[in-house]
Design a protein around this motif. Structure first.
Motif, PDB file in Angstrom:
ATOM      1  N   ASP A   1       0.824  -1.212   0.000  1.00 22.82           N
ATOM      2  CA  ASP A   1       0.000   0.000   0.000  1.00 22.82           C
ATOM      3  C   ASP A   1       0.858   1.263   0.000  1.00 22.82           C
TER       4      ASP A   1
ATOM      5  N   GLN B   1       0.586   4.173  -3.054  1.00 26.61           N
ATOM      6  CA  GLN B   1      -0.134   5.392  -2.701  1.00 26.61           C
ATOM      7  C   GLN B   1       0.175   6.478  -3.718  1.00 26.61           C
ATOM      8  N   LYS B   2      -0.736   7.407  -3.876  1.00 24.58           N
ATOM      9  CA  LYS B   2      -0.547   8.504  -4.825  1.00 24.58           C
ATOM     10  C   LYS B   2       0.417   9.510  -4.226  1.00 24.58           C
TER      11      LYS B   2
ATOM     12  N   ASN C   1      -3.793  -1.005 -13.456  1.00 26.89           N
ATOM     13  CA  ASN C   1      -4.989  -1.376 -12.692  1.00 26.89           C
ATOM     14  C   ASN C   1      -4.725  -2.478 -11.674  1.00 26.89           C
TER      15      ASN C   1
ATOM     16  N   HIS D   1      -3.361  -2.619  -8.542  1.00 24.46           N
ATOM     17  CA  HIS D   1      -3.754  -2.400  -7.143  1.00 24.46           C
ATOM     18  C   HIS D   1      -5.221  -1.963  -7.107  1.00 24.46           C
ATOM     19  N   PRO D   2      -6.052  -2.622  -6.284  1.00 25.01           N
ATOM     20  CA  PRO D   2      -7.489  -2.324  -6.292  1.00 25.01           C
ATOM     21  C   PRO D   2      -7.845  -0.903  -5.848  1.00 25.01           C
ATOM     22  N   GLU D   3      -7.032  -0.282  -5.021  1.00 25.87           N
ATOM     23  CA  GLU D   3      -7.352   1.053  -4.515  1.00 25.87           C
ATOM     24  C   GLU D   3      -6.675   2.174  -5.287  1.00 25.87           C
ATOM     25  N   TYR D   4      -5.539   1.889  -5.874  1.00 30.90           N
ATOM     26  CA  TYR D   4      -4.758   2.927  -6.542  1.00 30.90           C
ATOM     27  C   TYR D   4      -4.580   2.563  -8.000  1.00 30.90           C
ATOM     28  N   LYS D   5      -5.212   3.328  -8.882  1.00 35.97           N
ATOM     29  CA  LYS D   5      -5.138   3.057 -10.318  1.00 35.97           C
ATOM     30  C   LYS D   5      -4.212   4.068 -10.994  1.00 35.97           C
TER      31      LYS D   5
END
Length: 91
Positions: free
Chosen positions: A23, A27-28, A58, A60-64
């Protein structure tokens, strides 16, 4: 050449090597310390899987990330690998 690794394994190995959480890497963040690890995952995933840039983005499910971001990551790491010995040893 048949590509046999999957992106999950690549991400796991990179995170373990650098002692960071997945994660954290996805992260962005524009911080270089975070970006470099993410770019390495993108580069290795493109080189050693049959995934497209879009599919890698695509992952990572949270961070595209869009395909252009992944393409840029791959180009940056490939260019750096040509001149940076420490990075060559890590990757």
């Amino acid at each position: 050449m048949k590509k046999i690794l999957d992106i999950n394994l690549i991400a796991e190995i990179v995170c373990k090597f650098y002692k960071v959480e997945l994660d954290y890497v996805f992260q962005k963040s524009g911080k270089q310390v975070v970006c470099e690890k993410r770019q390495i995952i993108h580069y290795l995933s493109y080189e050693f899987t049959e995934l497209s840039y879009k599919d890698i983005g695509n992952f990572h499910p949270e961070y595209k990330y869009d395909h252009a971001t992944v393409l840029n990551s791959c180009r940056k790491i490939k260019t750096r690998l040509e001149v940076e010995k420490p990075l060559q040893r890590q990757v």
